[in-house]
Write a protein that holds these residues in place. Structure first.
Motif, PDB file in Angstrom:
ATOM      1  N   PRO A   1      32.989-119.927  -3.448  1.00 36.42           N
ATOM      2  CA  PRO A   1      33.880-120.937  -2.840  1.00 36.42           C
ATOM      3  C   PRO A   1      33.884-122.273  -3.580  1.00 36.42           C
ATOM      4  O   PRO A   1      34.935-122.929  -3.668  1.00 36.42           O
ATOM      5  CB  PRO A   1      33.322-121.093  -1.421  1.00 36.42           C
ATOM      6  CG  PRO A   1      32.736-119.757  -1.128  1.00 36.42           C
ATOM      7  CD  PRO A   1      32.113-119.326  -2.436  1.00 36.42           C
TER       8      PRO A   1
ATOM      9  N   LEU B   1      36.153-121.828  -6.507  1.00 31.88           N
ATOM     10  CA  LEU B   1      37.557-121.859  -6.091  1.00 31.88           C
ATOM     11  C   LEU B   1      38.033-123.290  -5.835  1.00 31.88           C
ATOM     12  O   LEU B   1      39.143-123.660  -6.221  1.00 31.88           O
ATOM     13  CB  LEU B   1      37.760-121.007  -4.838  1.00 31.88           C
ATOM     14  CG  LEU B   1      37.489-119.510  -4.979  1.00 31.88           C
ATOM     15  CD1 LEU B   1      37.598-118.816  -3.626  1.00 31.88           C
ATOM     16  CD2 LEU B   1      38.425-118.872  -5.984  1.00 31.88           C
TER      17      LEU B   1
ATOM     18  N   VAL C   1      41.639-116.667  -3.708  1.00 34.05           N
ATOM     19  CA  VAL C   1      40.963-116.984  -2.452  1.00 34.05           C
ATOM     20  C   VAL C   1      40.527-115.720  -1.713  1.00 34.05           C
ATOM     21  O   VAL C   1      39.452-115.675  -1.136  1.00 34.05           O
ATOM     22  CB  VAL C   1      41.886-117.850  -1.557  1.00 34.05           C
ATOM     23  CG1 VAL C   1      41.250-118.113  -0.214  1.00 34.05           C
ATOM     24  CG2 VAL C   1      42.199-119.174  -2.258  1.00 34.05           C
TER      25      VAL C   1
ATOM     26  N   PHE D   1      36.972-121.034   2.278  1.00 32.94           N
ATOM     27  CA  PHE D   1      36.726-120.159   1.137  1.00 32.94           C
ATOM     28  C   PHE D   1      35.492-119.293   1.375  1.00 32.94           C
ATOM     29  O   PHE D   1      35.454-118.135   0.967  1.00 32.94           O
ATOM     30  CB  PHE D   1      36.573-120.955  -0.158  1.00 32.94           C
ATOM     31  CG  PHE D   1      37.817-121.700  -0.573  1.00 32.94           C
ATOM     32  CD1 PHE D   1      39.082-121.202  -0.311  1.00 32.94           C
ATOM     33  CD2 PHE D   1      37.720-122.907  -1.230  1.00 32.94           C
ATOM     34  CE1 PHE D   1      40.231-121.883  -0.699  1.00 32.94           C
ATOM     35  CE2 PHE D   1      38.854-123.607  -1.631  1.00 32.94           C
ATOM     36  CZ  PHE D   1      40.116-123.096  -1.356  1.00 32.94           C
TER      37      PHE D   1
END
Length: 171
Positions: A119, A122, A34, A135
């Motif tokens: 993001p 993730l 992250v 994110f």
């Protein structure tokens, strides 16, 4: 050395440096997850100087992601984010003819590409807890540090020597 050989050599050197810097960041736990501050992302300003940086950064990111154990979709989409950012930086340099504004704008494409794409990787690939906006914030901050701050420092250091370093017509 002819231009094609020099282009390939520049690209390969950039890829190798990208890998080494990513592995260094990975040793500190900053290359993935992250919170990411890949030192190698500072190199995304290099398309400002040479188009050889575009395939070099793309290849370096692919190799780095494989070596740091990223999942396949992360390797694909993370590397595409780097490629899009590199193309954007090159476009800014060419379009704005390397003026002072172009120097300050050159880190923006990789910052934006990674802040938008990573993001989703993730959240969807790794299923980390948190929201896409969270994110985007964490990845965006890391990209501002890597591309914005470190990248602009690198650009300022290389700019006075750009003709010697990135020369294309060597007899």
């Amino acid at each position: 050395m002819n231009n094609k050989t020099l282009f390939i050599t520049h690209g390969a050197i950039i890829a190798a440096i990208y890998v080494v810097l990513t592995l260094l960041a990975n040793a500190f736990g900053l290359a993935n997850y992250v919170i990411q501050v890949r030192f190698s992302e500072a190199l995304t300003i290099l398309p400002f100087f040479t188009p050889a940086a575009i395939p070099g950064l793309f290849a370096g990111c692919i190799i780095s992601n494989v070596l740091t154990g990223c999942m396949l979709l992360d390797t694909v989409f993370g590397s595409l984010a780097t490629l899009i950012g590199a193309l954007g930086t090159y476009f800014i340099a060419v379009r704005l003819k390397h003026d002072r504004t172009a120097r300050y704008l050159s880190p923006l494409p990789p910052i934006l590409a990674n802040t938008i794409i990573v993001p989703f990787v993730l959240a969807c690939v790794y299923k980390f807890e948190g929201s896409i906006p969270y994110f985007m914030l964490t990845v965006g901050i890391g990209e501002v540090i890597s591309c914005g701050m470190l990248g602009l420092l690198l650009l300022a250091a290389l700019y006075p020597r750009r003709c010697a370093i990135f020369k294309t017509n060597v007899e």
